[in-house]
Design an enzyme around this catalytic site. Structure first.
Site, PDB file in Angstrom:
ATOM      1  N   ASP A  23      -0.847  -4.924   3.090  1.00  0.00           N
ATOM      2  CA  ASP A  23      -1.400  -3.715   3.704  1.00  0.00           C
ATOM      3  C   ASP A  23      -0.807  -3.681   5.116  1.00  0.00           C
ATOM      4  OD1 ASP A  23      -2.747  -1.609   4.756  1.00  0.00           O
ATOM      5  OD2 ASP A  23      -4.707  -2.197   3.976  1.00  0.00           O
TER       6      ASP A  23
ATOM      7  N   THR B 151      -6.149   2.380   9.029  1.00  0.00           N
ATOM      8  CA  THR B 151      -5.209   3.370   9.590  1.00  0.00           C
ATOM      9  C   THR B 151      -5.970   4.428  10.402  1.00  0.00           C
ATOM     10  OG1 THR B 151      -3.655   2.981   7.789  1.00  0.00           O
ATOM     11  CG2 THR B 151      -3.401   5.049   8.977  1.00  0.00           C
TER      12      THR B 151
ATOM     13  N   ASP C 121      -6.184  -4.506   0.318  1.00  0.00           N
ATOM     14  CA  ASP C 121      -7.247  -4.735   1.311  1.00  0.00           C
ATOM     15  C   ASP C 121      -7.929  -6.085   1.073  1.00  0.00           C
ATOM     16  OD1 ASP C 121      -7.209  -2.078   2.586  1.00  0.00           O
ATOM     17  OD2 ASP C 121      -7.891  -1.375   0.638  1.00  0.00           O
TER      18      ASP C 121
ATOM     19  N   GLU D  85       0.815  -1.215   0.000  1.00  0.00           N
ATOM     20  CA  GLU D  85       0.000   0.000   0.000  1.00  0.00           C
ATOM     21  C   GLU D  85       0.849   1.266   0.000  1.00  0.00           C
ATOM     22  OE1 GLU D  85      -2.678   0.625   3.340  1.00  0.00           O
ATOM     23  OE2 GLU D  85      -3.579   2.307   2.295  1.00  0.00           O
TER      24      GLU D  85
ATOM     25  N   ILE E 280      -1.014  -1.600   7.648  1.00  0.00           N
ATOM     26  CA  ILE E 280      -2.065  -1.395   8.657  1.00  0.00           C
ATOM     27  C   ILE E 280      -3.348  -1.077   7.901  1.00  0.00           C
ATOM     28  CG2 ILE E 280      -2.892  -0.105  10.667  1.00  0.00           C
ATOM     29  CD1 ILE E 280      -0.041   0.704  11.307  1.00  0.00           C
ATOM     30  N   ASP E 281      -4.290  -1.990   7.908  1.00  0.00           N
ATOM     31  CA  ASP E 281      -5.594  -1.666   7.336  1.00  0.00           C
ATOM     32  C   ASP E 281      -6.458  -1.122   8.468  1.00  0.00           C
ATOM     33  OD1 ASP E 281      -7.556  -1.631   5.185  1.00  0.00           O
ATOM     34  OD2 ASP E 281      -8.649  -2.893   6.597  1.00  0.00           O
TER      35      ASP E 281
HETATM   36  C1  IPD Z   1      -8.929   1.580   4.134  1.00  0.00           C
HETATM   37  C2  IPD Z   1      -9.812   0.939   5.158  1.00  0.00           C
HETATM   38  C3  IPD Z   1     -11.165   1.584   5.120  1.00  0.00           C
HETATM   39  C4  IPD Z   1     -11.802   1.394   3.781  1.00  0.00           C
HETATM   40  C5  IPD Z   1     -10.892   1.992   2.728  1.00  0.00           C
HETATM   41  C6  IPD Z   1      -9.519   1.372   2.790  1.00  0.00           C
HETATM   42  P1  IPD Z   1      -6.358   1.717   4.923  1.00  0.00           P
HETATM   43  O1  IPD Z   1      -7.641   1.012   4.164  1.00  0.00           O
HETATM   44  O2  IPD Z   1      -9.965  -0.430   4.938  1.00  0.00           O
HETATM   45  O3  IPD Z   1     -11.995   1.038   6.089  1.00  0.00           O
HETATM   46  O4  IPD Z   1     -13.056   1.986   3.775  1.00  0.00           O
HETATM   47  O5  IPD Z   1     -11.475   1.810   1.455  1.00  0.00           O
HETATM   48  O6  IPD Z   1      -8.684   1.948   1.805  1.00  0.00           O
HETATM   49  O7  IPD Z   1      -6.091   2.986   4.190  1.00  0.00           O
HETATM   50  O8  IPD Z   1      -6.752   1.968   6.342  1.00  0.00           O
HETATM   51  O9  IPD Z   1      -5.288   0.729   4.788  1.00  0.00           O
END
Ligand code: IPD
Length: 277
Positions: free
Chosen positions: A91, A96, A220, A71, A93-94
């Site tokens: 990813d 974030t 994700d 990412e 940290i998903d």
């Molecule tokens: C996001 C999260 C968020 C989702 C976004 C993602 P990130 O990833 O999963 O809940 O709604 O579409 O991009 O930026 O926290 O790794």
């Protein structure tokens, strides 16, 4: 690639996931400095970057030919190109936004694809100690215990995982709200954890029946959708077609009956650009 090599890859990934987990958990309650990425609610922290580096450095040292789609590397405007080479999709940290707020639903996500087929998927929320793991053909596990999707077939009795996304432009928000408005009257309930990866894994756990997403990314989806399939569920495009990992669109469900009922309700949205554009 032989089974032996996949075993080596899995062992290394699990070790690095634990190291990354210690770092994320130790910082969860601290104040973070954020940098804004594509939208005012799309953040990166120093910890996201450190975790991604930990994985890339650790894997490159042992498997110098392996490729990466990460990412934080992609946020510099690169296209995600998936080849037949062994490729780690990461990813760091998903969720974030959750991490920034010390809300305890963020996850480290890593998948290994070989010849574009997923071999390994690991998702770890180190704050609550939730670890989802899967290997191709070997089932899915939660903290070491095998898991299976729910056997419910009726959308009116389903828990549906939803996400708002980081893009708050009016056209996207309108579609999101219309879908929420329809679905809240259709199923048992809607749930949003603030991270696409954990939302999807909850379908694998059998804690929710389905999840859909418009706008998240290959990093994700890679590990989490694989964990759902190894738990007996399915992944498709929200329109009902074949899932395309670069499309930024996904629907996971416990079974095809559930998926078809959800697809029939959804107003579609096509995020742009795709991850490979
Ligand atoms: C996001 C999260 C968020 C989702 C976004 C993602 P990130 O990833 O999963 O809940 O709604 O579409 O991009 O930026 O926290 O790794």
């Amino acid at each position: 690639m032989s089974d032996m090599n996949i075993d080596d890859c899995y062992e290394l990934a699990m070790k690095l996931v634990d190291e990354a987990g210690e770092l994320v958990a130790s910082r969860n309650s601290q104040r973070k400095t954020v940098q804004i990425k594509s939208h005012p609610t799309d953040f990166v922290t120093e910890t996201d970057q450190q975790v991604e580096k930990l994985f890339v450095d650790g894997i490159r040292a042992k498997f110098p030919d392996h490729q990466f789609i990460g990412e934080e590397d992609m946020s510099e405007g690169k296209k995600a190109i998936l080849t037949n080479a062994p490729t780690w999709i990461i990813d760091p940290i998903d969720g974030t936004m959750n991490f920034v707020h010390s809300f305890p639903h963020s996850a480290i996500s890593i998948a290994l694809l070989v010849n574009k087929v997923t071999e390994i998927g690991i998702v770890y929320n180190p704050v609550l100690g939730q670890k989802f793991t899967a290997r191709r053909g070997q089932g899915a596990f939660y903290n070491g215990h095998q898991i299976h999707v729910s056997d419910e077939k009726d959308l009116t009795k389903a828990l549906i995982m939803v996400e708002f996304g980081t893009n708050r432009e009016s056209e996207k928000v309108k579609v999101i709200m219309e879908n929420l408005s329809k679905l809240v009257r259709k199923g048992h309930g809607l749930r949003c954890l603030g991270g696409a990866v954990l939302n999807i894994c909850y379908v694998a756990l059998g804690a929710a029946e389905c999840a859909y997403d418009f706008g998240a990314h290959a990093w994700d989806y890679a590990a989490s959708e694989f964990i759902v399939r190894e738990a007996g569920g399915i992944t498709i495009d929200p329109s009902g077609g074949e899932f395309d990992i670069m499309s930024r669109r996904l629907l996971v469900a416990n079974n095809i009956e559930m998926a078809k009922q959800l697809t029939a309700e959804l107003i579609q949205y096509y995020p742009s650009p795709r991850d490979d554009e």
